[in-house]
Design a protein around this motif. Structure first.
Motif, PDB file in Angstrom:
ATOM      1  N   PHE A 192     -10.881   7.876 -35.141  1.00 43.69           N
ATOM      2  CA  PHE A 192     -11.743   6.883 -35.786  1.00 43.69           C
ATOM      3  C   PHE A 192     -11.855   5.667 -34.874  1.00 43.69           C
ATOM      4  CE2 PHE A 192      -9.637   9.385 -39.045  1.00 43.69           C
ATOM      5  CZ  PHE A 192     -10.708   9.811 -39.844  1.00 43.69           C
ATOM      6  N   ARG A 193     -13.049   5.432 -34.343  1.00 43.83           N
ATOM      7  CA  ARG A 193     -13.221   4.283 -33.460  1.00 43.83           C
ATOM      8  C   ARG A 193     -13.070   3.013 -34.277  1.00 43.83           C
ATOM      9  NH1 ARG A 193     -18.273   3.798 -29.336  1.00 43.83           N
ATOM     10  NH2 ARG A 193     -18.823   1.901 -30.467  1.00 43.83           N
ATOM     11  N   LEU A 194     -12.235   2.108 -33.799  1.00 44.71           N
ATOM     12  CA  LEU A 194     -11.889   0.942 -34.608  1.00 44.71           C
ATOM     13  C   LEU A 194     -13.096   0.089 -34.965  1.00 44.71           C
ATOM     14  CD1 LEU A 194      -8.438  -0.362 -33.309  1.00 44.71           C
ATOM     15  CD2 LEU A 194      -8.968   1.444 -34.926  1.00 44.71           C
ATOM     16  N   ASP A 195     -14.060  -0.054 -34.042  1.00 45.90           N
ATOM     17  CA  ASP A 195     -15.190  -0.915 -34.360  1.00 45.90           C
ATOM     18  C   ASP A 195     -16.217  -0.238 -35.269  1.00 45.90           C
ATOM     19  OD1 ASP A 195     -16.225   0.850 -32.541  1.00 45.90           O
ATOM     20  OD2 ASP A 195     -16.983  -0.656 -31.147  1.00 45.90           O
ATOM     21  N   ARG A 196     -15.943   1.026 -35.682  1.00 51.42           N
ATOM     22  CA  ARG A 196     -16.793   1.696 -36.663  1.00 51.42           C
ATOM     23  C   ARG A 196     -16.135   1.782 -38.036  1.00 51.42           C
ATOM     24  NH1 ARG A 196     -18.820   6.689 -32.876  1.00 51.42           N
ATOM     25  NH2 ARG A 196     -20.352   5.518 -31.633  1.00 51.42           N
ATOM     26  N   ILE A 197     -14.917   1.268 -38.134  1.00 55.41           N
ATOM     27  CA  ILE A 197     -14.250   1.233 -39.444  1.00 55.41           C
ATOM     28  C   ILE A 197     -14.773   0.010 -40.191  1.00 55.41           C
ATOM     29  CG2 ILE A 197     -12.058   1.052 -40.670  1.00 55.41           C
ATOM     30  CD1 ILE A 197     -10.700   2.374 -38.286  1.00 55.41           C
ATOM     31  N   ALA A 198     -15.493   0.261 -41.300  1.00 61.62           N
ATOM     32  CA  ALA A 198     -16.081  -0.843 -42.064  1.00 61.62           C
ATOM     33  C   ALA A 198     -15.011  -1.589 -42.862  1.00 61.62           C
ATOM     34  CB  ALA A 198     -17.162  -0.316 -43.001  1.00 61.62           C
ATOM     35  N   THR A 199     -14.144  -0.847 -43.520  1.00 64.91           N
ATOM     36  CA  THR A 199     -13.026  -1.449 -44.256  1.00 64.91           C
ATOM     37  C   THR A 199     -11.806  -0.556 -44.098  1.00 64.91           C
ATOM     38  OG1 THR A 199     -13.539  -0.318 -46.350  1.00 64.91           O
ATOM     39  CG2 THR A 199     -14.550  -2.504 -45.980  1.00 64.91           C
ATOM     40  N   ALA A 200     -10.635  -1.162 -44.155  1.00 58.59           N
ATOM     41  CA  ALA A 200      -9.376  -0.421 -44.095  1.00 58.59           C
ATOM     42  C   ALA A 200      -8.418  -1.050 -45.093  1.00 58.59           C
ATOM     43  CB  ALA A 200      -8.786  -0.465 -42.692  1.00 58.59           C
ATOM     44  N   THR A 201      -7.888  -0.218 -45.989  1.00 61.40           N
ATOM     45  CA  THR A 201      -7.013  -0.720 -47.050  1.00 61.40           C
ATOM     46  C   THR A 201      -5.631  -0.098 -46.923  1.00 61.40           C
ATOM     47  OG1 THR A 201      -8.931  -0.884 -48.521  1.00 61.40           O
ATOM     48  CG2 THR A 201      -6.741  -0.998 -49.542  1.00 61.40           C
ATOM     49  N   PRO A 202      -4.591  -0.915 -46.724  1.00 57.34           N
ATOM     50  CA  PRO A 202      -3.231  -0.365 -46.631  1.00 57.34           C
ATOM     51  C   PRO A 202      -2.770   0.171 -47.984  1.00 57.34           C
ATOM     52  CG  PRO A 202      -3.361  -2.629 -45.783  1.00 57.34           C
ATOM     53  CD  PRO A 202      -4.623  -2.369 -46.536  1.00 57.34           C
ATOM     54  N   THR A 203      -1.847   1.101 -47.956  1.00 57.83           N
ATOM     55  CA  THR A 203      -1.209   1.602 -49.169  1.00 57.83           C
ATOM     56  C   THR A 203       0.303   1.562 -48.972  1.00 57.83           C
ATOM     57  OG1 THR A 203      -0.980   3.939 -48.557  1.00 57.83           O
ATOM     58  CG2 THR A 203      -3.140   3.223 -49.399  1.00 57.83           C
ATOM     59  N   ASP A 204       1.040   1.832 -50.038  1.00 55.10           N
ATOM     60  CA  ASP A 204       2.499   1.904 -49.956  1.00 55.10           C
ATOM     61  C   ASP A 204       2.981   3.346 -49.829  1.00 55.10           C
ATOM     62  OD1 ASP A 204       2.818  -0.854 -50.198  1.00 55.10           O
ATOM     63  OD2 ASP A 204       2.753  -0.766 -52.387  1.00 55.10           O
ATOM     64  N   GLU A 205       2.038   4.303 -49.776  1.00 55.98           N
ATOM     65  CA  GLU A 205       2.406   5.715 -49.710  1.00 55.98           C
ATOM     66  C   GLU A 205       2.866   6.084 -48.301  1.00 55.98           C
ATOM     67  OE1 GLU A 205       0.457  10.190 -50.232  1.00 55.98           O
ATOM     68  OE2 GLU A 205      -0.736   8.401 -50.729  1.00 55.98           O
ATOM     69  N   LYS A 206       4.061   6.634 -48.204  1.00 53.09           N
ATOM     70  CA  LYS A 206       4.574   7.050 -46.910  1.00 53.09           C
ATOM     71  C   LYS A 206       3.791   8.249 -46.383  1.00 53.09           C
ATOM     72  CE  LYS A 206       7.862   4.304 -45.629  1.00 53.09           C
ATOM     73  NZ  LYS A 206       7.753   3.567 -44.355  1.00 53.09           N
ATOM     74  N   SER A 207       3.493   8.205 -45.093  1.00 47.28           N
ATOM     75  CA  SER A 207       2.727   9.269 -44.461  1.00 47.28           C
ATOM     76  C   SER A 207       3.656  10.270 -43.797  1.00 47.28           C
ATOM     77  CB  SER A 207       1.784   8.676 -43.420  1.00 47.28           C
ATOM     78  OG  SER A 207       1.174   9.694 -42.649  1.00 47.28           O
TER      79      SER A 207
END
Length: 237
Positions: A192-207
Motif C-alpha cells: 500500500f503506497r503511503l501517499d495513496r492511503i486516504a485514512t488509517a485507523t489504529p486498532t488494539d487487535e494484535k496482528s
C-alpha cells in the motif's frame, strides 16, 4: 567552554554519576558558571528530549537514565554531511522522530563536523510531504506495536476500498514508501503506497507475525534487499 560543549559535557557528567543525582550547585562549580546558567542548560536539554529528570528534597538533584543515552560519538565532516542528507529525505515514515534525532545530533556536533552539517543543511530543499501526518502516525503505531490497521485506500485507477491489514514492514522504491501487509480482504500479501492511503485507523487487535520476504514473493518487489546502512542494526537470521 561554549554552550554546545557545555551541554554535551553536562550530559556526560550526569551519565558518569547515574543513577545518583547531582545538585545544580555542584554542576555550576564543576563548569565554573552560575547556578542560573546550569538551570537554563538543564531545561534546554529537557526540552530537546534528553532523558534528564529532577527530584526534590534531601538528596535530590538532576539525574539521567544512562540506558537511554549514548557514549561520546565523534563525527567526521563527511559523516556529518551524510547524516544531514539522510535526514533530509526521511519524510515518511518516522519523520517526526527523525527531526528530533537531527536536533540531538546537531547539538552534539562541534568543529568541522558542525560546520559541514550546517553548510549542507543550508543547501537542501524539499517539496512538502504528501503523506498525511495522521496516516503516517497510524502506520508507525501499527508497525511498532504489531497491531491490525484499518485502511481506506485509493488505487492507481482511483478506486477506493476499505481494508483490514496485518502490517509486516516497509518497502521504499522509486522515491515512494509502501506498507507491506497481509490483506484480510484479499487473503494475500499486498503493498500500500503511503501517499495513496486516504485514512488509517489504529486498532488494539494484535496482528499475527508475517515474514516480509514471504509477502513479497511473486511480486515486482520480490528482489528487494535490506539497505546496507541498516546491516549493523539487524540481528543475524
Amino acid at each position: 567552554m561554549n554552550r554546545t560543549d557545555r551541554l554535551y559535557a553536562l550530559v556526560e557528567e550526569l551519565r558518569a554519576a547515574a543513577p545518583r543525582p547531582l545538585t545544580v550547585a555542584s554542576l555550576a562549580a564543576r563548569f565554573e558558571v552560575s547556578t542560573r546558567t546550569v538551570q537554563r542548560d538543564l531545561q534546554a536539554l529537557l526540552e530537546t528530549g534528553v532523558p534528564v529528570r529532577t527530584t526534590s528534597g534531601r538528596g535530590g538533584g538532576w539525574s539521567i537514565d544512562p540506558a537511554m543515552t549514548l557514549p561520546p560519538i565523534r563525527f567526521t565532516a563527511d559523516e556529518a554531511s551524510a547524516l544531514v542528507a539522510a535526514l533530509a529525505v526521511a519524510d515518511a515514515p518516522y519523520a517526526d522522530a527523525a527531526r528530533t534525532a537531527a536536533q540531538k545530533i546537531a547539538a552534539s556536533m562541534t568543529g568541522p563536523a558542525a560546520d559541514a552539517a550546517q553548510g549542507l543543511a543550508a543547501r537542501i530543499v524539499a517539496l512538502p510531504d504528501r503523506t498525511a501526518g495522521s496516516v503516517r502516525s497510524a502506520v508507525e503505531h501499527a508497525l511498532t506495536t504489531g497491531t491490525v490497521l484499518l485502511l481506506s485506500y485509493v488505487d492507481e485507477s482511483g478506486r477506493r476500498s476499505d481494508r483490514a491489514v496485518e502490517p509486516a514492514g516497509l518497502l521504499t522504491a522509486g522515491g515512494s514508501w509502501y506498507l507491506i501487509a497481509w490483506c484480510r480482504e484479499r487473503r494475500a500479501g499486498r503493498g500500500f503506497r503511503l501517499d495513496r492511503i486516504a485514512t488509517a485507523t489504529p486498532t488494539d487487535e494484535k496482528s499475527p507475525p508475517h515474514d516480509l520476504a514471504d509477502l513479497l514473493l511473486g511480486s515486482a518487489a520480490a528482489g528487494a534487499v535490506r539497505p546496507t546502512a541498516l546491516a549493523p542494526l539487524t540481528p543475524p537470521r
